[in-house]
Write a protein that holds these residues in place. Structure first.
Motif, short mmCIF file in Angstrom:
data_model
loop_
_atom_site.label_atom_id
_atom_site.label_comp_id
_atom_site.label_asym_id
_atom_site.label_seq_id
_atom_site.Cartn_x
_atom_site.Cartn_y
_atom_site.Cartn_z
N GLY A 1 -72.16 -72.92 -14.04
CA GLY A 1 -72.80 -72.70 -15.33
C GLY A 1 -74.14 -72.01 -15.24
O GLY A 1 -74.85 -71.88 -16.25
N LEU A 2 -74.52 -71.55 -14.05
CA LEU A 2 -75.80 -70.86 -13.89
C LEU A 2 -75.72 -69.42 -14.38
O LEU A 2 -76.73 -68.84 -14.77
CB LEU A 2 -76.22 -70.90 -12.42
N ILE A 3 -74.53 -68.85 -14.30
CA ILE A 3 -74.29 -67.52 -14.87
C ILE A 3 -73.34 -67.72 -16.04
O ILE A 3 -72.17 -68.05 -15.85
CB ILE A 3 -73.69 -66.57 -13.82
N LYS A 4 -73.84 -67.54 -17.25
CA LYS A 4 -73.07 -67.86 -18.45
C LYS A 4 -72.58 -66.61 -19.19
O LYS A 4 -71.60 -66.67 -19.91
CB LYS A 4 -73.92 -68.71 -19.39
N LYS A 5 -73.30 -65.53 -19.02
CA LYS A 5 -72.96 -64.31 -19.74
C LYS A 5 -72.21 -63.34 -18.84
O LYS A 5 -72.35 -63.38 -17.62
CB LYS A 5 -74.22 -63.64 -20.28
N ASP A 6 -71.44 -62.49 -19.49
CA ASP A 6 -70.77 -61.43 -18.74
C ASP A 6 -71.82 -60.48 -18.15
O ASP A 6 -72.87 -60.24 -18.75
CB ASP A 6 -69.82 -60.65 -19.65
N ILE A 7 -71.54 -59.97 -16.96
CA ILE A 7 -72.47 -59.08 -16.27
C ILE A 7 -72.00 -57.65 -16.48
O ILE A 7 -70.85 -57.32 -16.17
CB ILE A 7 -72.52 -59.40 -14.76
N PRO A 8 -72.87 -56.77 -17.02
CA PRO A 8 -72.47 -55.36 -17.16
C PRO A 8 -71.99 -54.79 -15.84
O PRO A 8 -72.56 -55.08 -14.79
CB PRO A 8 -73.77 -54.69 -17.63
N LEU A 9 -70.96 -53.98 -15.90
CA LEU A 9 -70.34 -53.44 -14.69
C LEU A 9 -71.34 -52.70 -13.82
O LEU A 9 -71.37 -52.88 -12.59
CB LEU A 9 -69.17 -52.52 -15.06
#
Length: 388
Positions: free
Chosen positions: A131-139
């Motif tokens: 849950g530390l990375i919750k958002k999608d990461i831009p390519l």
């Protein structure tokens, strides 16, 4: 072309980063241009081997698909089986690249930096699950993080959230002047360590041990200490180069060494030596193993669980270097040192057998230094292959 392996490489990098420096000194953003620089630098690094370039491209596609797919899955569900499968699939190319040389003369999967890129991929999957990375990461940002060229071949291993913070930061002209100053200082430190001290130890001492040693025992003893010092200055010099170039690009890559030869015990040593790697193994292997065992309540003795965690951690670290006997024994050796010190630390808390003062601190540093050097002697393979 080997990163930081020639003055030509530094010259080309200086030309490529000139626009970055100009933009930075004007207080303007330069990360988009740096992405372009990373592509050019990777083309330069892999220009001599088409196979390696193809392997890098296929590996990157594989990792990106895994990471993107798991982030998308994690938004909808949280199954352990999918998480374990994603981690295994992320490790798979690295595992195959380590095994392939034992079955074929041509390693179709391996390429320069595959280990460190794999560690970044696994980290992203695990931190997404936590849950530390919750958002999608831009390519584009994901590719930039994974392929960031200054640290591609031997680290330091950065963490995505820290990297992202630097990427998003608005850097003023004055702030960039400090980054530039620190980066150039690091690069000069790298030259001092790698090309002056490290080179001198290797060229003027290790290569000429036959003139200094009067017996086989002396030869091996001198080799043990000189190799340990050479390994530090060579590797710390490389890390200084990588960190220095990173700073110039506006990314504060983490430190990798913190005076490891003044460590007062073996735990302290691993908090100072190749820190980004040892912290990665601590966070993503040791801590997770201990938490998993304690959660399942398979073993209730915390000290036993901790010792088993150390054994697993250092066995994996040894095997990661290679399947040759010296690397496996190196891992076993450090696992035993950690278990023994862990037991001694608990004993000393109860009985106060080893007092804390300046004298005992100095003695502890000397003792630790000798044990560390013997570990590097094992690592070098000289224990099994006599003659330098």
């Amino acid at each position: 072309m080997t990163p930081y392996g020639s003055f030509t490489f530094f010259f080309i990098v200086a030309i490529l980063l000139a626009p970055t420096i100009i933009l930075g000194l004007q207080g303007k953003r330069f990360q988009t241009y740096n992405m372009f620089v990373t592509i050019l630098a990777l083309g330069l690094i892999f220009s001599s081997t088409l196979r390696g370039a193809i392997a890098l491209i296929l590996f990157t596609i594989w990792q990106v698909l895994l990471i993107k797919s798991y982030i998308a899955y994690r938004k909808k569900a949280n199954g352990n089986s999918i998480f374990y499968l994603a981690v295994i699939l992320s490790i798979l190319p690295l595992a195959l690249s380590k095994l392939m040389p034992y079955f074929s003369q041509v390693n179709l999967i391996g390429f320069l930096g595959i280990s460190y890129l794999t560690f970044k991929g696994i980290q992203l999957i695990m931190e997404t699950r936590d849950g530390l990375i919750k958002k999608d990461i831009p390519l584009s940002r994901l590719l930039y993080f994974i392929l960031f060229f200054p640290t591609i071949s031997s680290g330091p291993i950065d963490r995505y959230r820290r990297f992202e913070k630097n990427f998003q930061a608005e850097v003023t002209a004055d702030q960039y002047k400090l980054l530039l100053y620190q980066g150039i200082n690091k690069i000069f430190q790298g030259f001092l360590y790698k090309y002056i001290i490290g080179y001198s130890i290797n060229h003027f001492f290790i290569a000429k041990l036959r003139f200094y040693a009067h017996s086989q025992f002396e030869h091996q003893l001198y080799y043990m200490y000189s190799y340990s010092l050479y390994l530090f200055f060579d590797f710390a010099g490389y890390s200084a180069f990588a960190i220095g170039v990173s700073y110039i690009m506006g990314i504060k890559s983490p430190e990798n060494f913190n005076l490891p030869f003044i460590s007062r015990n073996i735990k302290d040593f691993w908090n100072r030596w190749h820190m980004s790697l040892s912290f990665w193994f601590r966070d993503f292997v040791y801590m997770r193993f201990v938490f998993w065992i304690m959660k399942k309540k398979w073993i209730k003795n915390r000290n036993l669980v901790s010792n088993l965690g150390y054994i697993l951690l250092f066995l994996l670290m040894g095997i990661w270097h290679g399947l040759e006997i010296q690397y496996i024994l190196y891992g076993i050796y450090h696992a035993l040192l950690m278990v023994i010190y862990n037991s001694f630390e608990r004993f000393n808390k109860k009985h106060k057998w080893w007092p804390q003062n300046k004298f005992t601190h100095a003695v502890a540093i000397i003792i630790t230094f000798h044990f560390v050097c013997f570990g590097f002697y094992i690592f070098s393979g000289q224990l099994f292959h006599k003659g330098v």
